[in-house]
Design a protein around this motif. Structure first.
Motif, PDB file in Angstrom:
ATOM      1  N   MET A  36      44.188  52.756  43.151  1.00  0.00           N
ATOM      2  CA  MET A  36      43.609  51.764  43.735  1.00  0.00           C
ATOM      3  C   MET A  36      43.959  50.808  42.672  1.00  0.00           C
ATOM      4  O   MET A  36      44.025  49.362  42.954  1.00  0.00           O
ATOM      5  CB  MET A  36      42.917  52.180  45.215  1.00  0.00           C
ATOM      6  N   ARG A  37      43.182  50.721  41.872  1.00  0.00           N
ATOM      7  CA  ARG A  37      42.168  49.925  41.317  1.00  0.00           C
ATOM      8  C   ARG A  37      43.666  49.049  39.957  1.00  0.00           C
ATOM      9  O   ARG A  37      43.846  48.242  40.374  1.00  0.00           O
ATOM     10  CB  ARG A  37      41.375  50.102  40.123  1.00  0.00           C
ATOM     11  N   TYR A  38      44.683  50.320  39.852  1.00  0.00           N
ATOM     12  CA  TYR A  38      45.404  50.100  38.801  1.00  0.00           C
ATOM     13  C   TYR A  38      46.605  48.750  40.100  1.00  0.00           C
ATOM     14  O   TYR A  38      47.180  48.374  39.387  1.00  0.00           O
ATOM     15  CB  TYR A  38      46.418  51.010  38.876  1.00  0.00           C
ATOM     16  N   ALA A  39      46.316  49.732  40.744  1.00  0.00           N
ATOM     17  CA  ALA A  39      47.575  49.112  42.054  1.00  0.00           C
ATOM     18  C   ALA A  39      47.608  47.681  42.109  1.00  0.00           C
ATOM     19  O   ALA A  39      48.253  46.404  42.370  1.00  0.00           O
ATOM     20  CB  ALA A  39      47.791  49.987  43.508  1.00  0.00           C
ATOM     21  N   ILE A  40      45.856  46.815  42.780  1.00  0.00           N
ATOM     22  CA  ILE A  40      45.585  45.589  43.044  1.00  0.00           C
ATOM     23  C   ILE A  40      46.131  45.095  41.206  1.00  0.00           C
ATOM     24  O   ILE A  40      46.054  44.266  41.817  1.00  0.00           O
ATOM     25  CB  ILE A  40      43.605  46.149  43.124  1.00  0.00           C
ATOM     26  N   THR A  41      45.363  45.784  40.234  1.00  0.00           N
ATOM     27  CA  THR A  41      45.650  44.970  39.408  1.00  0.00           C
ATOM     28  C   THR A  41      47.007  44.233  38.788  1.00  0.00           C
ATOM     29  O   THR A  41      47.458  43.370  38.460  1.00  0.00           O
ATOM     30  CB  THR A  41      45.197  45.852  37.644  1.00  0.00           C
ATOM     31  N   ILE A  42      47.677  45.506  39.440  1.00  0.00           N
ATOM     32  CA  ILE A  42      49.470  45.324  38.438  1.00  0.00           C
ATOM     33  C   ILE A  42      49.859  44.077  40.491  1.00  0.00           C
ATOM     34  O   ILE A  42      51.001  43.166  39.823  1.00  0.00           O
ATOM     35  CB  ILE A  42      49.917  46.222  38.547  1.00  0.00           C
ATOM     36  N   PHE A  43      49.603  44.261  41.455  1.00  0.00           N
ATOM     37  CA  PHE A  43      50.141  42.833  41.835  1.00  0.00           C
ATOM     38  C   PHE A  43      49.236  41.868  41.483  1.00  0.00           C
ATOM     39  O   PHE A  43      49.942  40.582  41.592  1.00  0.00           O
ATOM     40  CB  PHE A  43      49.330  43.640  43.601  1.00  0.00           C
ATOM     41  N   ALA A  44      48.489  41.921  41.165  1.00  0.00           N
ATOM     42  CA  ALA A  44      46.912  40.739  40.804  1.00  0.00           C
ATOM     43  C   ALA A  44      48.232  39.942  39.935  1.00  0.00           C
ATOM     44  O   ALA A  44      48.423  38.886  40.139  1.00  0.00           O
ATOM     45  CB  ALA A  44      46.031  40.433  40.687  1.00  0.00           C
ATOM     46  N   PHE A  62      42.055  37.820  37.689  1.00  0.00           N
ATOM     47  CA  PHE A  62      42.326  38.726  37.330  1.00  0.00           C
ATOM     48  C   PHE A  62      41.994  39.518  35.891  1.00  0.00           C
ATOM     49  O   PHE A  62      42.450  40.988  35.457  1.00  0.00           O
ATOM     50  CB  PHE A  62      43.816  38.796  36.550  1.00  0.00           C
ATOM     51  N   VAL A  63      41.837  38.822  35.025  1.00  0.00           N
ATOM     52  CA  VAL A  63      41.029  39.017  33.534  1.00  0.00           C
ATOM     53  C   VAL A  63      40.078  40.227  33.968  1.00  0.00           C
ATOM     54  O   VAL A  63      40.166  41.422  33.217  1.00  0.00           O
ATOM     55  CB  VAL A  63      40.812  38.095  32.638  1.00  0.00           C
ATOM     56  N   VAL A  64      39.392  40.018  35.154  1.00  0.00           N
ATOM     57  CA  VAL A  64      38.144  41.018  35.188  1.00  0.00           C
ATOM     58  C   VAL A  64      38.222  42.143  35.676  1.00  0.00           C
ATOM     59  O   VAL A  64      38.089  43.160  35.101  1.00  0.00           O
ATOM     60  CB  VAL A  64      36.907  40.795  36.432  1.00  0.00           C
ATOM     61  N   ALA A  65      39.728  41.960  36.612  1.00  0.00           N
ATOM     62  CA  ALA A  65      40.038  43.636  37.254  1.00  0.00           C
ATOM     63  C   ALA A  65      41.069  43.818  36.580  1.00  0.00           C
ATOM     64  O   ALA A  65      40.953  45.752  36.238  1.00  0.00           O
ATOM     65  CB  ALA A  65      41.685  43.291  38.220  1.00  0.00           C
ATOM     66  N   CYS A  66      41.324  43.200  35.686  1.00  0.00           N
ATOM     67  CA  CYS A  66      42.448  44.223  34.607  1.00  0.00           C
ATOM     68  C   CYS A  66      41.451  44.758  33.065  1.00  0.00           C
ATOM     69  O   CYS A  66      41.549  46.160  32.511  1.00  0.00           O
ATOM     70  CB  CYS A  66      43.121  43.386  33.217  1.00  0.00           C
ATOM     71  N   GLY A  67      40.309  44.111  32.598  1.00  0.00           N
ATOM     72  CA  GLY A  67      39.814  44.801  31.944  1.00  0.00           C
ATOM     73  C   GLY A  67      38.874  46.091  32.733  1.00  0.00           C
ATOM     74  O   GLY A  67      38.802  46.683  31.941  1.00  0.00           O
TER      75      GLY A  67
END
Length: 658
Positions: A1-9, A178-183
């Motif tokens: 889910m973490r990866y999907a949210i990062t890509i979607f954002a 997004f920067v936080v989520a991607c990190g």
């Protein structure tokens, strides 16, 4: 889910910034549709840079090094926030601004855009390496879905309610999130105890990569060429930019989400029919684009072509372990197609030849990709040959009607003469499919105002009232064929501002209006930008007749623009706005702006007359002079709606729906 949210954002932010930054810089470059074409080229080049970085990182860096480098880039990209172009990038000289637009976008949004572009291939690779799940192409579909959501949301939920500075601030905050989520996603992929699974890598053949590139390049060229064609003849606005791009993305979503969506038996016939429909729309029998048919026709055609090209791409996608090469080929193809339309075509062709060429190329590529499919290659090859013959014949027929054809960044300029046996023959200046003025070829009538500017039109009647008081000084934004210069009399002074250098060359070489009585000066450059730098000119009348195709540059109808106009008018001067348009009704916008400055606005509609070569027109006249009276004019009263500004406009409220 973490990866999907990062890509979607990342996808939402990536495609939200596109119409936003395009709208920010549009007024600086004359409101031309080519501004979006150049912007699309930048987006494709930046996407290529992002995919190239992702491919290099995955190929040559160890997992922990990948994470360290990417986290460093995430932090560094925040240095350009909040986004917004610096005023120093505004053009100071006329000419082709393509390179300036590319440099401006690179300096303004380049770092975060490249980081966002690299997210999908990087995060997919991290996901695969950590879990071993073979789902990266479904994540690619999710990425395109996020892009589609952002695109549709901009003209419907963002543009109508938020001014541009507010949009930029919200986007910048979203990017920080997004920067936080991607990190966090990056760090999670190297967390202790997580399995490290390397998918097998197979090297694709050069011929396979070449086919990937071409199947990506053709839809990209069609996207940019169709968007340019529609924008030139309606309006250079985010609303019309979004529709083709959304369909382009929707095809990616469909073919990469499931192998069951793309069916050759369904989409190949639709594509074949659509190619001929789009070809027919390019050459309408009356020479005028009917948007009621053109927009649906091009929309369906673009989607069908994208489905076939992207569907064949999806069928040829590699294993997950080498998906970065595939993405790199897609990005390179996209940049190649966009670059051909935005950079090469305007410098090589003297007409919009890139769209018919892209239509034929689509047929050729489909034939190559489906060569081994039974009962398909012969019909496709034959249909493509017929399509090419039709387009060549139609183009040759068109060329025979024109005395001159030329093209530059601002569009296609053509000069057309009536056949010699025509009664009252005339010469017309045509931009795209729209006439920008005509001149009667009878030497005795060459200084007779025609087309949108007849004596019974709003501008003609306004000039008549003012000239009855004595010599006048008037300014004009938009030269066209120079018809308004025909109103000049000894003692009058006319100052024309024209952004397109080719228009002045043609007006002087093929028309004689600039030689009519009166003192006429032509200044090259964007009229509004020029007026902003000049001291008050004390015009008795200022006419705004700046067209690009049949579209009116929206930055000429804002509160800031009206403030510039009134600064150059005498206290009782008249502002005349040409709002004749098949696609948008601009009366409310003019009325609101006039009310802001405490002036009255009147609408003058003229039916025109074939006998005098004049056409139906609408002019809005704005003045504070109580003695300025035009018979049969309609008073415009503000509806109390929100006035347009450089930071805010809402095309949905003025679009004329069929």
């Amino acid at each position: 889910m973490r990866y999907a949210i990062t890509i979607f954002a990342s996808a939402c932010l990536l495609f939200q910034i596109q119409p936003m930054i395009g709208k920010m810089i549009l007024p600086w470059f004359g409101g031309s549709a080519a501004v979006w074409t150049a912007s699309l080229l930048f987006f494709q080049l930046a996407l290529l840079a992002g995919y190239a970085y992702a491919h290099a990182s995955l190929r040559w860096l160890r997992p922990r090094a990948q994470i360290a480098v990417h986290c460093g880039l995430l932090i560094a990209s925040c240095l350009v926030l909040p986004i917004g172009p610096a005023a120093s990038w505004r053009p100071t000289e006329p000419g082709d601004p393509t390179l300036r637009i590319l440099a401006l976008l690179g300096a303004t949004i380049g770092p975060p855009y490249v980081v966002l572009a690299s997210t999908t291939p990087l995060v997919q690779a991290w996901f695969t390496r950590r879990t071993g799940a073979v789902l990266p192409y479904r994540l690619f579909a999710l990425s395109n879905f996020g892009s589609l959501v952002a695109l549709i949301g901009y003209p419907t939920l963002v543009e109508p309610f938020l001014a541009v500075p507010q949009q930029a601030a919200v986007w910048s905050v979203g990017y920080l999130g997004f920067v936080v989520a991607c990190g966090l996603s990056a760090l999670a992929s190297t967390r202790a105890g997580a399995p490290t699974i390397e998918a097998p890598v197979t090297r694709p053949r050069a011929s396979q990569i070449a086919l990937w590139v071409m199947l990506a390049a053709c839809p990209s060229a069609l996207l940019v060429a169709i968007t340019n064609h529609i924008s030139q003849n309606i309006a250079a606005i985010p609303l019309l930019w979004v529709v083709p791009l959304a369909l382009y993305l929707a095809s990616f979503i469909a073919v990469f989400e499931s192998d069951r969506v793309y069916r050759r038996r369904l989409f190949i016939p639709i594509m074949a029919i659509s190619l001929f429909v789009m070809a027919r729309l390019l050459y309408p029998h009356d020479g005028k684009l009917d948007f009621r048919w053109a927009i649906p026709g091009y929309a369906i055609g673009l989607f069908a072509c994208c489905m076939v090209c992207h569907g064949e791409l999806a069928r040829r996608r590699p294993a997950a372990g080498d998906s970065s090469v595939f993405y790199l080929a897609l990005a390179f193809g996209g940049a190649l197609g966009g670059g051909f339309v935005a950079v090469i075509a305007p410098r090589v062709f003297d007409t919009y030849s890139e769209l018919p060429l892209a239509l034929v190329t689509c047929g050729v590529l489909a034939t190559i990709a489906l060569w081994t499919v039974p009962r398909t290659r012969i019909p496709l090859a034959g249909g493509t040959m017929l399509l090419a013959c039709y387009l060549i014949g139609a183009e040759l027929d068109q060329a025979a009607y024109f005395t001159f054809r030329g093209r530059n960044f601002y569009g296609l300029t053509q000069v057309q003469d009536d056949p010699p046996n025509t009664r009252n023959p005339k010469r017309s200046l045509v931009n795209g499919m729209i006439s920008h003025g005509t001149q009667l070829l009878d030497p005795a009538r060459r200084c007779m105002p025609t087309s949108y500017f007849g004596e019974s039109s709003g501008i003609g009647r306004a000039i008549g009232v003012l000239q009855a008081r004595g010599p006048i000084s008037f300014g004009i934004l938009g030269l066209g064929a120079g018809v308004l210069a025909s109103y000049g009399r000894p003692g009058d002074h006319t100052h024309v501002f024209e952004i397109n250098p080719l228009d002045e060359e043609v007006a002087r070489a093929y028309f004689t209006f600039l030689g009519c009585p009166g003192d006429t000066t032509v200044s090259l450059g964007d009229g509004r930008l020029a007026l902003e730098t000049l001291p008050p000119q004390h015009y008795d009348l200022l006419a705004i007749d700046a067209f690009a195709g049949d579209s009116i540059p929206m930055h000429l109808l804002t509160r800031e623009a009206f403030a510039v106009y009134f600064r150059h008018l005498t206290p009782n001067g008249v502002l005349a706005l040409q709002i004749s348009n098949d696609f948008v009704g601009l009366e409310p916008i003019c009325a609101r702006a006039a009310a802001l400055f405490g002036k009255r606005a009147i609408l003058v509609y003229d039916r025109g007359s074939r006998a005098t070569s004049t056409w139906p027109t609408k002019w809005v006249l704005v003045t504070s002079d109580p003695t300025f009276v035009i018979d049969a004019a309609q008073s415009l009263v503000s509806d109390g709606g929100r006035a347009w500004t450089d930071d805010y406009s809402n095309m949905l409220e003025v679009l004329k729906l069929p």
